[in-house]
Design a protein around this motif. Structure first.
Motif, PDB file in Angstrom:
ATOM      1  N   LYS A 129       0.804  -1.217   0.000  1.00  0.00           N
ATOM      2  CA  LYS A 129       0.000   0.000   0.000  1.00  0.00           C
ATOM      3  C   LYS A 129       0.841   1.273   0.000  1.00  0.00           C
ATOM      4  N   GLU A 139       2.853  -0.146 -12.631  1.00  0.00           N
ATOM      5  CA  GLU A 139       1.482  -0.643 -12.768  1.00  0.00           C
ATOM      6  C   GLU A 139       0.862  -0.658 -11.377  1.00  0.00           C
ATOM      7  N   ALA A 140       0.093   0.393 -11.093  1.00  0.00           N
ATOM      8  CA  ALA A 140      -0.516   0.563  -9.768  1.00  0.00           C
ATOM      9  C   ALA A 140      -1.844   1.295  -9.951  1.00  0.00           C
ATOM     10  N   ALA A 180       2.060  -3.333  -8.368  1.00  0.00           N
ATOM     11  CA  ALA A 180       1.445  -3.391  -7.039  1.00  0.00           C
ATOM     12  C   ALA A 180      -0.024  -2.991  -7.164  1.00  0.00           C
ATOM     13  N   LEU A 182      -3.163   3.847  -7.258  1.00  0.00           N
ATOM     14  CA  LEU A 182      -2.249   4.881  -6.770  1.00  0.00           C
ATOM     15  C   LEU A 182      -2.944   6.238  -6.734  1.00  0.00           C
ATOM     16  N   LEU A 238       3.212   6.245  -3.300  1.00  0.00           N
ATOM     17  CA  LEU A 238       4.542   5.888  -3.794  1.00  0.00           C
ATOM     18  C   LEU A 238       5.448   7.113  -3.781  1.00  0.00           C
ATOM     19  N   ASN A 247      -2.503  -2.893  -5.218  1.00  0.00           N
ATOM     20  CA  ASN A 247      -3.148  -2.191  -4.109  1.00  0.00           C
ATOM     21  C   ASN A 247      -2.340  -0.998  -3.605  1.00  0.00           C
ATOM     22  N   LEU A 248      -1.329  -0.606  -4.351  1.00  0.00           N
ATOM     23  CA  LEU A 248      -0.478   0.515  -3.936  1.00  0.00           C
ATOM     24  C   LEU A 248      -1.257   1.820  -3.981  1.00  0.00           C
TER      25      LEU A 248
END
Length: 467
Positions: free
Chosen positions: A225, A261-262, A242, A265, A248, A244-245
């Motif tokens: 996360k 690939e998030a 990620a 985000l 960042l 579920n991120l």
């Protein structure tokens, strides 16, 4: 103090962050000494003063210093249950230069597997948090197997932090309960982060700060996360997958490939010069962006996303005279991020905007109507230029209701007074415009001067020079 109820005394001991302070209390009171065994954490960090004394010959006035490992082992052995351990050296010692300290001892080599194996079996059953901050001068040339040791013993561990060490991932076993991992100033024998992805599958928080030894690192963590990743200057390929991120922070310079690939985000802090190949899956949830670059203008020309961003901070760390300028930096920002409602311009970006303040035609001014808040950091090299730029900007941005101006602390007070007074006077026709004034300087915290609503009757502004 011995007259206080034992629960209160125990709570006092628990609030002492340093185990050395706890030890002093134990010496001063029999009651505190007996209650100390109920504590569940050890927090012991070695100071430079103690290190220096340990290297000096003992005298009658200066008895020998008990070694760190011996002190720590005694503290651990006296506790019934240990849930948290934090050991290390203080920052002045941790960053000591090689020419200042030549040390082949191992008394502060705290990631030494032999040392850790002597105490971790006793505490591993209840341990949920572990932090080891090594002494780089002693640890940098000694490869440690402490990760595999921790993964074998600490099955309940939730948080792990290791700093200033050379870590092997040989025999590392999965740690499904670990949700937070911090590796800072680490030489890591996991060049593509394959073992990190495999053995820490449930990480929700990952901090990789100055981790060396990476070749083509990929973060592929399904539950992640929050991620803070600071890489070296080496031109490597970087991938982050990620699903579920949410947040960042990524610092790199010139990656050969940057792939992210998030889909969830929402907050991104990105610091880079440029990327030879910049690929992202659509950020449909991205709302807040902090963008920092030594070549911000060039980066904006090829920026692959930005339509969803409504809160933007632009940082230019190196300002150079642009060649063949056709648009101001302000125009480029709003072209790349057309739906921004809150915009922060740091000093480098604002300085370029003052030099090239063009704001385009009517179509561009219509686009700026969505901008509601502007924050700017000023150096005020020429008060007339700064004033003209502010007035022109606000005349073009009819939708702005809040503007915050931070003036550099080195600007003399009468110039600051004059700029504040004249800004509010020139924009007196914008009765609803809220001004906030502050001061800034590199390495210090921003400080507010005052704020208020611009009123047509405004005549003067009293500058508070107390910060």
């Amino acid at each position: 103090m011995d007259d206080l109820p034992p629960p209160i005394l125990l709570e006092i001991l628990r609030r002492l962050a340093d185990s050395a302070d706890v030890a002093r209390c134990r010496v001063s009171s029999k009651t505190l000494n007996s209650l100390a065994a109920e504590l569940r954490s050890v927090n012991l960090h070695w100071s430079y003063l103690r290190y220096a004394k340990s290297r000096s010959p003992p005298t009658t006035r200066s008895p020998p210093i008990t070694p760190f490992k011996e002190v720590f082992s005694k503290l651990v052995s006296e506790l019934r249950i240990v849930e948290s351990v934090s050991i290390g050296v203080e920052k002045p010692l941790r960053f000591a230069a090689y020419e200042d300290i030549e040390d082949e001892d191992d008394d502060l080599f705290l990631s030494d597997a032999g040392f850790v194996k002597a105490w971790i079996p006793r505490v591993c059953g209840d341990l949920v948090s572990l932090s080891i901050s090594d002494f780089w001068v002693q640890s940098c040339w000694r490869r440690s197997d402490v990760l595999s040791l921790i993964s074998s013993y600490c099955l309940k561990l939730v948080e792990l932090e290791i700093k200033n060490a050379w870590l092997s991932v040989d025999s590392l076993t999965p740690m499904p309960n670990l949700t937070t991992l911090t590796l800072e100033f680490i030489r890591l024998d996991d060049e593509n982060l394959e073992k990190v992805n495999e053995c820490f599958p449930c990480l929700q928080v990952l901090n990789l700060i100055g981790v060396g030894g990476l070749k083509e690192p990929k973060i592929h963590l399904a539950h992640l996360k929050t991620c803070h990743w600071t890489l070296s200057n080496a031109p490597i390929s970087i991938s982050i997958i990620a699903p579920n991120l949410i947040e960042l922070t990524l610092t790199c310079v010139k990656p050969k490939l940057l792939f992210i690939e998030a889909p969830l985000l929402s907050q991104l802090s990105l610091s880079l010069e440029n990327a030879s190949n910049f690929k992202v899956k659509e950020f449909s949830s991205l709302r807040k962006l902090h963008l920092e670059s030594t070549s911000l203008r060039n980066l904006l020309a090829t920026f692959p996303f930005g339509k969803t961003v409504n809160n933007l901070t632009a940082v230019s760390t190196r300002w150079e005279v642009p060649v063949g300028v056709c648009k101001s930096i302000f125009e480029l920002l709003l072209c790349a991020f057309p739906n921004v409602s809150s915009l922060t311009l740091t000093a480098g970006v604002w300085s370029e905007f003052e030099a090239y303040p063009g704001l385009g035609g009517l179509e561009f001014r219509v686009r700026m109507e969505g901008l509601k808040e502007i924050t700017a950091y000023l150096t005020v090299n020429d008060i007339e230029v700064t004033l003209a730029t502010i007035v022109s900007l606000l005349d073009s941005c009819s939708g702005v209701s809040d503007i915050s101006m931070f003036i550099h602390r080195d600007v003399v007070s009468h110039v600051t007074n004059s700029l504040i007074s004249r800004c509010v006077y020139h924009m007196a026709h914008r009765a609803s415009l809220r001004w906030k004034w502050g001061m800034w300087k590199e390495g210090t915290k921003d400080a507010w001067i005052s704020d208020g609503i611009c009123q047509p009757s405004f005549q003067s502004f009293q500058f508070v020079n107390e910060f």
